[in-house]
Motif scaffolding. Structure first.
Motif, short mmCIF file in Angstrom:
data_model
loop_
_atom_site.label_atom_id
_atom_site.label_comp_id
_atom_site.label_asym_id
_atom_site.label_seq_id
_atom_site.Cartn_x
_atom_site.Cartn_y
_atom_site.Cartn_z
N GLY A 50 0.91 -5.79 118.95
CA GLY A 50 0.96 -4.55 118.19
C GLY A 50 -0.18 -4.47 117.20
N ARG A 51 -0.55 -3.26 116.83
CA ARG A 51 -1.69 -3.08 115.93
C ARG A 51 -1.54 -1.76 115.18
N TYR A 52 -1.82 -1.82 113.88
CA TYR A 52 -1.86 -0.61 113.05
C TYR A 52 -3.20 -0.55 112.35
N GLU A 73 -8.63 10.99 106.88
CA GLU A 73 -7.64 9.92 107.01
C GLU A 73 -7.26 9.81 108.48
N ASN A 74 -7.34 8.61 109.02
CA ASN A 74 -6.95 8.35 110.41
C ASN A 74 -5.90 7.25 110.44
N ASP A 75 -4.84 7.48 111.20
CA ASP A 75 -3.81 6.47 111.40
C ASP A 75 -3.60 6.27 112.89
N ALA A 76 -3.55 5.01 113.31
CA ALA A 76 -3.37 4.70 114.73
C ALA A 76 -2.39 3.55 114.89
N SER A 117 -2.37 -6.67 112.66
CA SER A 117 -2.07 -6.86 114.08
C SER A 117 -1.29 -8.15 114.29
N GLY A 118 -0.57 -8.17 115.39
CA GLY A 118 0.18 -9.37 115.76
C GLY A 118 0.33 -9.45 117.26
N LYS A 119 0.46 -10.66 117.76
CA LYS A 119 0.69 -10.84 119.19
C LYS A 119 1.44 -12.14 119.40
N GLY A 120 2.16 -12.20 120.51
CA GLY A 120 2.90 -13.42 120.81
C GLY A 120 3.34 -13.46 122.26
#
Length: 639
Positions: A240-242, A273-276, A223-226
């Motif tokens: 954003g987040r994966y 399997e889960n992807d988000a 994840s990242g934020k700014g």
């Protein structure tokens, strides 16, 4: 989500923290007067916890660190009014007896529920370094619309300004568990940024009665934020987040001639399997000395879920959400504020069935919500009121409300009361079904509606060293969606109940500073949740917890002993060849847990924890055996 269950052990240790959680319930205590609620209002101005008119808990970053929380689901087990049920591949939360899809989950302001499943698998959310959590109990549809009948759970990762520098932790333990997390935070005079990565991995242990197959799980989060202030009063932000989660699961025995029919059995090569992917961008502009703010944001959520068997993929689903929001907040003066918000949302979902037994047509629903909110904060009296009107392209328009007030009777006694309504639209499964011949949808379903109220009192004693809090709540749900098995084929299909479902209960908490670095905290929740006069499943009537904590005067070491008790709970078992569910009772259980840490240098700490010390065998869901004793040791560092 997954066998979060063993990490559930961590939860228990996390309960030690539950203690502080209790101390931080609305009404607060002197040591927590700076705690704020970001989600208690649609304005971007936080609401002080002691001024909130409802029931809320704040779980700070330090709480998560002290209790060594890894799965957020674990720490939620220790919040009053919250019930958590976890099996491999799905972890559900219920607030005050509501359904799992009645709880809105926000992650960094993003709605993260899967539009296909209708709820968020809280087991996929890992605790990042520096993160915090808020839980609002009671209906919040007047602020957030659909999905918030039971309340809101809001997770917030740390910004670069909240936690500058580099931080990391690594740990290992039983069941070949290896967990790690690292983050870096940077900040300048007009900008900040943060990047985080977290891994939770375990080989697990059997979860079938008498089984031998270990049920493992691996979860990865990046994840990242700014944010950057482009000009005075004008700021841009992004996050954003994966999340990817892989794990094993076991199936039920579907052979009606077998003595284990309807029970969970070892099922080799079954996995999921889960992807988000989640993202949000926003812009904030303020005028009149920051008294009038305007916020425009857009967000996306894209979730794919697949299951596999010995011969390949067995099922799949796709869900995505696109949402845009505009919020205008005006502070009339230091006490009065008005807020207007407008939300547009489109949800799409598709059944990605590899065998063609179900329709793979992509379905979608659009909704527009208009919100008006007023808040007053006085020296001894607080008032909040909100109303929302939703315009939906599939269902009738609906209006929901929430109003609450709090009054400081004395400097140490506060009373509060609130009431509100909620709405939950039918989900994909309920409207369109799943596999033909197994679960048939009902496109004529009506939304579920609720009306709730609560009253509470917070009492401080011994100059704030002791905090007592008690809340009574009462809720009624109309049009509850349930599963029927009509003859002659007895194929499952949903319908709306004509009778009301009720949820009533009491939440009590106590926190005390004992001196010498010791503190004790306790909580008790009683719930009476009935569906058409029959007790609701997976909602224990009684949940209790107690934690004894010791911290060195210079904070170079600490330890926490936790005892948690879950009362009996009803569940459904599909042990009849007709597949009509049979009601069963899950036994009560008591868990004892311990965690400790010691500072090695100014930057490095060693820690360890043991969950379920007495290796008690218990089930949170029928026929799914929960983890036994687990132990972990590790190191953490900050620079």
């Amino acid at each position: 989500m997954r066998k979060n269950l063993y990490l559930y052990g961590v939860a228990v240790a996390a309960l030690g923290w539950c203690t502080p959680i209790l101390a931080q319930d609305a009404g607060g205590n002197p040591s927590d007067e700076n705690e704020v609620l970001v989600t208690a209002s649609r304005t971007d101005t936080s609401v002080a916890l002691e001024n909130y008119t409802g029931s809320a808990s704040v779980i700070s970053a330090q709480d998560l660190i002290d209790r060594q929380v890894r799965d957020i689901a674990d720490v939620l087990r220790d919040v009053p009014g919250v019930a958590v049920s976890s099996v491999a591949g799905q972890t559900q939360i219920r607030l005050r007896g509501s359904e799992a899809n009645h709880v809105l989950v926000l992650v960094d302001g993003i709605e993260v529920s899967d539009p296909f499943a209708g709820e968020f698998d809280i087991g996929t959310l890992q605790a990042e370094i520096g993160s915090r959590l808020e839980v609002l109990r009671g209906p919040q549809s007047a602020l957030y619309g659909n999905d918030a009948i039971g309340g809101v759970v809001a997770y917030e990762s740390a910004s670069g300004r909240d936690l500058e520098g580099f931080a990391a932790r690594i740990e290992g333990g039983t069941e070949d568990t290896i967990n790690g997390s690292a983050r870096i935070g940077l900040a300048g005079s007009a900008w900040d940024a943060a990047l985080s990565a977290t891994v939770v991995s375990t080989d697990g242990e059997p979860n079938a009665r008498g089984g031998t197959r270990d049920i493992g799980r691996d979860s990865y989060t990046v994840s990242g934020k700014g944010a950057v202030e482009v000009a005075p009063g004008f700021e841009l932000r992004a996050t954003g987040r994966y999340i990817r989660t892989e794990g094993d699961f076991n199936d039920s025995n579907f052979d009606p001639t077998s003595p284990t029919f309807g029970l969970i059995i070892d099922s080799p090569d079954t996995r999921f399997e889960n992807d988000a992917i989640y993202a949000l961008i926003g812009a904030r502009f303020s005028v009149l000395d920051d008294r009038w703010t305007h916020d425009l944001s857009g967000q996306i959520a894209d979730i794919d879920r697949d299951t596999f068997g010995p011969f390949g993929r067995t099922s799949g689903s796709e869900g995505d959400r696109l949402k845009a929001s505009y919020v205008s907040a005006f502070a009339i003066d230091d006490r009065h504020s008005l807020t207007f918000a407008a939300d547009w949302e489109r949800e799409r979902f598709r059944n990605d069935d590899p065998f063609g037994f179900a329709s793979d047509m992509r379905q979608e629903i659009e909704n527009v919500g208009l919100v008006g909110e007023y808040r007053f904060s006085g020296d001894r009296f607080d008032l909040a009121a909100a109303v929302r009107h939703d315009i939906n392209d599939r269902f009738a328009d609906e209006t929901t409300f929430r109003v609450g007030a709090g009054f400081d009777v004395t400097a140490s006694t506060r009373i509060r009361a609130s009431a509100g309504s909620g709405i939950k639209n039918p989900g994909f499964f309920e409207l369109f079904g799943f596999f033909d011949g197994q679960f048939i949808g009902n496109e004529d379903l009506a939304p579920e509606k609720s009306n709730s109220w609560e009253v509470g009192i917070d009492q401080r004693l011994a100059n704030g060293a002791i905090l007592l809090s008690a809340t009574y709540f009462d809720s009624e749900l109309e049009n509850e969606i349930f599963t029927t098995f009509p003859p002659p084929d007895f194929i499952a299909t949903p319908a709306n109940r004509e009778t009301e479902s009720t949820q009533r209960g009491v939440e009590v908490s106590a926190s005390a500073q004992l001196g010498g670095g010791f503190s004790v905290d306790a909580a008790y929740s009683f719930l009476d949740a009935e569906e058409d006069g029959i007790e609701e499943v997976r909602r224990p009537d009684d949940i209790a917890s107690a934690a004894l904590n010791w911290t060195h005067p210079r904070d170079i070491a600490s330890a926490t002993l936790v005892v948690r008790h879950n009362g009996e709970a009803e569940d459904l078992a599909f042990t009849d060849p007709s597949f009509i569910p049979v009601r069963v009772t899950l036994d009560d259980y008591t868990l004892v847990n311990f965690n400790a840490r010691v500072q090695l240098t100014d930057q490095v700490e060693a820690f360890g924890r043991v969950e379920n010390i007495f290796d008690e065998t218990f089930e949170q869901v029928f026929s799914f055996v929960s983890p036994g004793r687990t132990a972990v040791v590790g190191l953490s560092a900050r620079f």
